[in-house]
Scaffold this active site. Structure first.
Site, PDB file in Angstrom:
ATOM      1  N   HIS A  53       0.909  -1.316   0.060  1.00 14.61           N
ATOM      2  CA  HIS A  53      -0.090   0.015   0.047  1.00 14.61           C
ATOM      3  C   HIS A  53       0.918   1.162   0.043  1.00 14.61           C
ATOM      4  CE1 HIS A  53      -3.743  -2.122   0.420  1.00 14.61           C
ATOM      5  NE2 HIS A  53      -3.171  -2.790   1.445  1.00 14.61           N
ATOM      6  N   LYS A  54       1.227   1.561  -1.074  1.00 15.05           N
ATOM      7  CA  LYS A  54       2.145   2.928  -1.510  1.00 15.05           C
ATOM      8  C   LYS A  54       1.639   4.065  -0.504  1.00 15.05           C
ATOM      9  CE  LYS A  54       3.833   5.026  -5.233  1.00 15.05           C
ATOM     10  NZ  LYS A  54       3.530   5.348  -6.709  1.00 15.05           N
ATOM     11  N   PHE A  55       0.122   4.250  -0.652  1.00 17.10           N
ATOM     12  CA  PHE A  55      -0.602   5.392   0.259  1.00 17.10           C
ATOM     13  C   PHE A  55      -0.668   4.857   1.508  1.00 17.10           C
ATOM     14  CE2 PHE A  55      -4.454   7.261   1.434  1.00 17.10           C
ATOM     15  CZ  PHE A  55      -3.917   8.659   1.824  1.00 17.10           C
ATOM     16  N   TRP A  56      -1.509   3.912   1.776  1.00 22.41           N
ATOM     17  CA  TRP A  56      -1.935   3.792   3.371  1.00 22.41           C
ATOM     18  C   TRP A  56      -0.685   3.507   4.190  1.00 22.41           C
ATOM     19  CZ3 TRP A  56      -6.107   5.629   5.149  1.00 22.41           C
ATOM     20  CH2 TRP A  56      -7.000   6.025   4.405  1.00 22.41           C
ATOM     21  N   LEU A 187     -16.677   9.517  -1.565  1.00 17.43           N
ATOM     22  CA  LEU A 187     -15.462   9.499  -2.276  1.00 17.43           C
ATOM     23  C   LEU A 187     -15.934   9.064  -3.585  1.00 17.43           C
ATOM     24  CD1 LEU A 187     -12.280   9.318  -3.003  1.00 17.43           C
ATOM     25  CD2 LEU A 187     -12.331   7.242  -1.843  1.00 17.43           C
ATOM     26  N   CYS A 188     -15.602   9.857  -4.723  1.00 22.14           N
ATOM     27  CA  CYS A 188     -15.831   9.341  -6.093  1.00 22.14           C
ATOM     28  C   CYS A 188     -14.812  10.206  -7.302  1.00 22.14           C
ATOM     29  CB  CYS A 188     -17.120   9.676  -6.301  1.00 22.14           C
ATOM     30  SG  CYS A 188     -17.762   8.927  -8.014  1.00 22.14           S
ATOM     31  N   ARG A 197      -3.883   7.505  -9.049  1.00 17.20           N
ATOM     32  CA  ARG A 197      -3.386   7.813  -7.744  1.00 17.20           C
ATOM     33  C   ARG A 197      -4.003   9.268  -7.395  1.00 17.20           C
ATOM     34  NH1 ARG A 197      -1.717   3.282  -5.709  1.00 17.20           N
ATOM     35  NH2 ARG A 197      -1.282   4.766  -4.002  1.00 17.20           N
ATOM     36  N   LEU A 490     -24.355   6.000   6.241  1.00 12.87           N
ATOM     37  CA  LEU A 490     -24.890   6.039   4.777  1.00 12.87           C
ATOM     38  C   LEU A 490     -24.290   5.593   3.661  1.00 12.87           C
ATOM     39  CD1 LEU A 490     -26.529   9.581   5.531  1.00 12.87           C
ATOM     40  CD2 LEU A 490     -27.671   7.423   6.367  1.00 12.87           C
TER      41      LEU A 490
HETATM   42  C1  LIG Z   1     -12.878   4.581  -4.913  1.00 13.22           C
HETATM   43  C2  LIG Z   1     -12.233   5.176  -6.114  1.00 13.22           C
HETATM   44  C3  LIG Z   1     -12.239   6.638  -5.896  1.00 13.22           C
HETATM   45  C4  LIG Z   1     -10.911   4.683  -6.282  1.00 13.22           C
HETATM   46  O1  LIG Z   1     -10.071   5.147  -7.437  1.00 13.22           O
HETATM   47  P1  LIG Z   1      -8.736   4.561  -8.057  1.00 13.22           P
HETATM   48  O2  LIG Z   1      -8.574   5.140  -9.331  1.00 13.22           O
HETATM   49  O3  LIG Z   1      -9.219   2.858  -8.088  1.00 13.22           O
HETATM   50  O4  LIG Z   1      -7.579   4.449  -7.055  1.00 13.22           O
HETATM   51  P2  LIG Z   1      -6.373   5.407  -7.206  1.00 13.22           P
HETATM   52  O5  LIG Z   1      -5.546   5.120  -8.202  1.00 13.22           O
HETATM   53  O6  LIG Z   1      -6.782   6.795  -7.288  1.00 13.22           O
HETATM   54  O7  LIG Z   1      -5.829   5.396  -5.861  1.00 13.22           O
HETATM   55  C5  LIG Z   1      -5.342   4.037  -5.233  1.00 13.22           C
HETATM   56  C6  LIG Z   1      -5.007   4.203  -3.812  1.00 13.22           C
HETATM   57  O8  LIG Z   1      -6.268   4.510  -3.280  1.00 13.22           O
HETATM   58  C7  LIG Z   1      -6.850   3.589  -2.246  1.00 13.22           C
HETATM   59  N1  LIG Z   1      -8.230   3.208  -2.333  1.00 13.22           N
HETATM   60  C8  LIG Z   1      -9.131   2.873  -3.368  1.00 13.22           C
HETATM   61  N2  LIG Z   1     -10.103   2.957  -3.115  1.00 13.22           N
HETATM   62  C9  LIG Z   1     -10.232   3.636  -1.867  1.00 13.22           C
HETATM   63  C10 LIG Z   1     -11.272   3.771  -1.112  1.00 13.22           C
HETATM   64  N3  LIG Z   1     -12.720   3.709  -1.241  1.00 13.22           N
HETATM   65  N4  LIG Z   1     -11.178   4.271   0.518  1.00 13.22           N
HETATM   66  C11 LIG Z   1      -9.878   4.427   0.677  1.00 13.22           C
HETATM   67  N5  LIG Z   1      -8.773   4.362  -0.103  1.00 13.22           N
HETATM   68  C12 LIG Z   1      -9.127   3.862  -1.500  1.00 13.22           C
HETATM   69  C13 LIG Z   1      -6.034   2.083  -2.824  1.00 13.22           C
HETATM   70  O9  LIG Z   1      -5.984   1.277  -1.995  1.00 13.22           O
HETATM   71  C14 LIG Z   1      -4.853   2.907  -3.428  1.00 13.22           C
HETATM   72  O10 LIG Z   1      -3.959   3.048  -2.410  1.00 13.22           O
HETATM   73  P3  LIG Z   1      -2.549   2.077  -1.668  1.00 13.22           P
HETATM   74  O11 LIG Z   1      -1.743   1.829  -2.960  1.00 13.22           O
HETATM   75  O12 LIG Z   1      -1.973   2.426  -0.541  1.00 13.22           O
HETATM   76  O13 LIG Z   1      -3.483   0.682  -1.603  1.00 13.22           O
HETATM   77  C15 LIG Z   1     -12.751   5.073  -7.669  1.00 13.22           C
HETATM   78  O14 LIG Z   1     -12.732   3.596  -7.992  1.00 13.22           O
HETATM   79  C16 LIG Z   1     -14.152   5.170  -7.548  1.00 13.22           C
HETATM   80  O15 LIG Z   1     -14.618   6.547  -7.766  1.00 13.22           O
HETATM   81  N6  LIG Z   1     -15.043   4.082  -7.294  1.00 13.22           N
HETATM   82  C17 LIG Z   1     -16.506   4.360  -7.550  1.00 13.22           C
HETATM   83  C18 LIG Z   1     -17.052   4.974  -6.188  1.00 13.22           C
HETATM   84  C19 LIG Z   1     -16.536   4.337  -4.973  1.00 13.22           C
HETATM   85  O16 LIG Z   1     -16.380   3.010  -5.146  1.00 13.22           O
HETATM   86  N7  LIG Z   1     -16.083   5.020  -3.959  1.00 13.22           N
HETATM   87  C20 LIG Z   1     -15.573   4.500  -2.564  1.00 13.22           C
HETATM   88  C21 LIG Z   1     -16.708   4.160  -1.800  1.00 13.22           C
HETATM   89  S1  LIG Z   1     -16.313   3.633  -0.187  1.00 13.22           S
END
Ligand SMILES: CC(C)(COP(=O)(O)OP(=O)(O)OC[C@H]1O[C@@H](n2cnc3c(N)ncnc32)[C@H](O)[C@@H]1OP(=O)(O)O)[C@@H](O)C(=O)NCCC(=O)NCCS
Length: 490
Positions: A53-56, A187-188, A197, A490
């Protein structure tokens, strides 16, 4: 009328003629997927062990491998000079940060559009959450909300809203510690911005703004596994409209005769049964707050604390098409509220027609097939409830004798109290199902949190394939079993 009554009797006789086993099978078929769910959970846990988990890994959350044995923050509050002053840089000059003004109908419509087109979908992309504008306004404007925490990203040129994350303030008690926190939600990212990222940036930016208000803890829920959940809850579903659920692919395909039997088995009474049940009114707010705070605190390990009547007024007073709350008024003491329950509306858009096979696996229709007959599945979600939990239970002398020790006596009293609570919750939630059916909901959902497992089986809920994980930011907490979770997100 006589014909209708005869028909109904015939249906009932047919249903009774079904073997209990067959009935159990049919009810099980309501599950979103029958049970690859458990193995899915195990698979995710296996994968998480190897994940990088590069970020977490840079954030104040426990590592996935960590065994948490003591509750407490990962870092102390930051001094003002330790908090970054300027917003984080966006990856491209073509984007800009914005605040989505929840008081502007136009901006809420923009947020609604971003979410309806890009928010959470099921794994097979057959359904997508469809939070209404009214719902979003409710969720984002609780008392004390901070406008600056409704963080958006726009395309600089077109001004289109392309990303969003929100925080709202609340008090959360984890075991015996109450903390002022932010609840992170919605988050969206627009589909075109995925895998770039952007998520870490959105999270860091909302965190920065929250830190500036002197708050250093947050709570959030995510379906997927990240480092490291404090609790994992499973979804349960109670069908109210089996035919529509089957036709949308939400539940398994059945033969016409099995569907008829299932429909009969799931039929609910014509009206609620609890005497004194009525919609909550403004004048009930004070009593509901006391009842709910006490119920949550006495029974669960992670709960919200409603410090003011204004919060209860906001979260629970019925709102058209958003939230329904019913109270029970004691007939012997008019005006005294003994119980309440609430549920909210969260429809899902049907993206494509599909079916679910016997194995429970969803099969989206192939390209070129007709569009879905239904636009959405209307789902009600159980929200908060509260009931009496301080029953006076006295053991008979023979029960006392059988117990042999004070410890066993205490356990017996506790279990008898729980039986009374269970009975009461079963009848309250049975009424909630009737009311939800009458409000045209197709399915009633809940998690296996709170005391929900006391009524799920009796009221014919089936376990689904979805899980919701609870996370805390900058607070290590020993794991909390799902029936000890008392906080609904919610
Ligand atoms: C969730 C969403 C924002 C993730 O976007 P993404 O393009 O897949 O991820 P990114 O490349 O921007 O970022 C990746 C990082 O975000 C983290 N991440 C992905 N989804 C996450 C979430 N829901 N909450 C927290 N962190 C999340 C990943 O674990 C990764 O971090 P890491 O390398 O430490 O593991 C996107 O898929 C989305 O909008 N999905 C539809 C809505 C949704 O599912 N929202 C979340 C509701 S909980």
């Amino acid at each position: 009328m006589a014909d209708k009554a005869r028909e109904e009797r015939k249906d009932e006789q047919q249903a009774m003629a079904m073997s209990a086993e067959k009935l159990r099978d049919l009810i099980r078929q309501l599950d979103i997927k029958v049970d690859p769910a458990q193995s899915k959970l195990e698979r995710e846990e296996e994968e998480e062990k190897k994940a990088v988990h590069k970020f977490w890994s840079t954030q104040p959350v426990p590592k996935s491998s960590e065994q948490v044995t003591k509750d407490g923050p990962l870092h102390p509050p930051l001094a003002p000079e330790e908090i970054r002053q300027e917003p984080y840089d966006l990856p491209s000059g073509a984007m800009e940060w914005c605040v989505v003004d929840v008081e502007s109908a136009d901006e809420m419509k923009e947020l609604y559009t971003l979410l309806i087109e890009n928010y959470v979908e099921d794994a097979d992309s057959m359904f997508r959450f469809n939070y209404s504008v009214e719902f979003l306004t409710w969720a984002l404007m609780p008392p004390g909300y901070v406008p600056d925490w409704h963080v958006g990203v726009r395309d600089k040129e077109t001004k289109q809203l392309i990303a969003f994350i929100s925080g709202v303030p609340l008090d959360i008690m984890v075991r015996d510690k109450t903390m002022h926190m932010a609840e992170i939600n919605f988050l969206c990212l627009h589909k075109d911005l995925r895998d770039q990222r952007m998520t870490p940036l959105l999270i860091k930016e909302v965190t920065r703004r929250i830190h500036h208000k002197g708050i250093f803890q947050a709570v959030y829920t995510v379906g997927k596994l990240l480092p490291k959940p404090v609790s994992t809850c499973r979804y349960f579903h109670r069908s109210l409209n089996p035919k529509k659920l089957m036709e949308t692919g939400f539940s398994q395909k059945l033969s016409a005769s099995d569907l008829a039997k299932l429909t009969t088995a799931l039929r609910l009474p014509p009206t609620p049964s609890t005497p004194g049940l009525r919609l909550m009114r403004k004048g009930d707010v004070g009593q509901v707050r006391k009842l709910l705070n006490r119920f949550l605190k006495n029974r669960y390990e992670i709960v919200p604390v409603f410090k003011t009547d204004a919060e209860i007024l906001h979260w629970l007073l019925p709102r058209d098409k958003v939230v329904w709350t019913y109270v029970v008024e004691d007939k012997d003491h008019p005006g005294r509220i003994t119980d309440f329950f609430s549920f909210y509306s969260l429809p899902s858009t049907v993206l494509k027609r599909g079916t679910r096979g016997k194995d429970g696996v969803k099969k989206p229709a192939s390209a070129g097939k007709p569009q879905p007959a239904y636009k959405s599945v209307n789902a009600a979600y159980l929200f908060y409830y509260g009931t009496k939990e301080d029953y006076e239970v006295t053991l008979t002398s023979s029960e006392k004798e059988a117990c042999e020790s004070a410890k066993k006596e205490k356990a017996l009293v506790k279990s008898k109290k729980n039986d009374l609570i269970k009975e009461r919750l079963q009848s309250l939630v049975a009424d909630a199902l009737v009311l939800a059916r009458d409000a045209s909901f197709d399915v009633f959902n809940c998690l296996d949190m709170m005391d929900n497992l006391m009524f799920t089986s009796k009221l014919k809920f089936g376990p689904g394939d979805g899980y919701l994980r609870y996370y805390l930011y900058n607070y290590r907490a020993r794991p909390i079993e799902s029936p000890k979770v008392g906080f609904v997100m919610l």
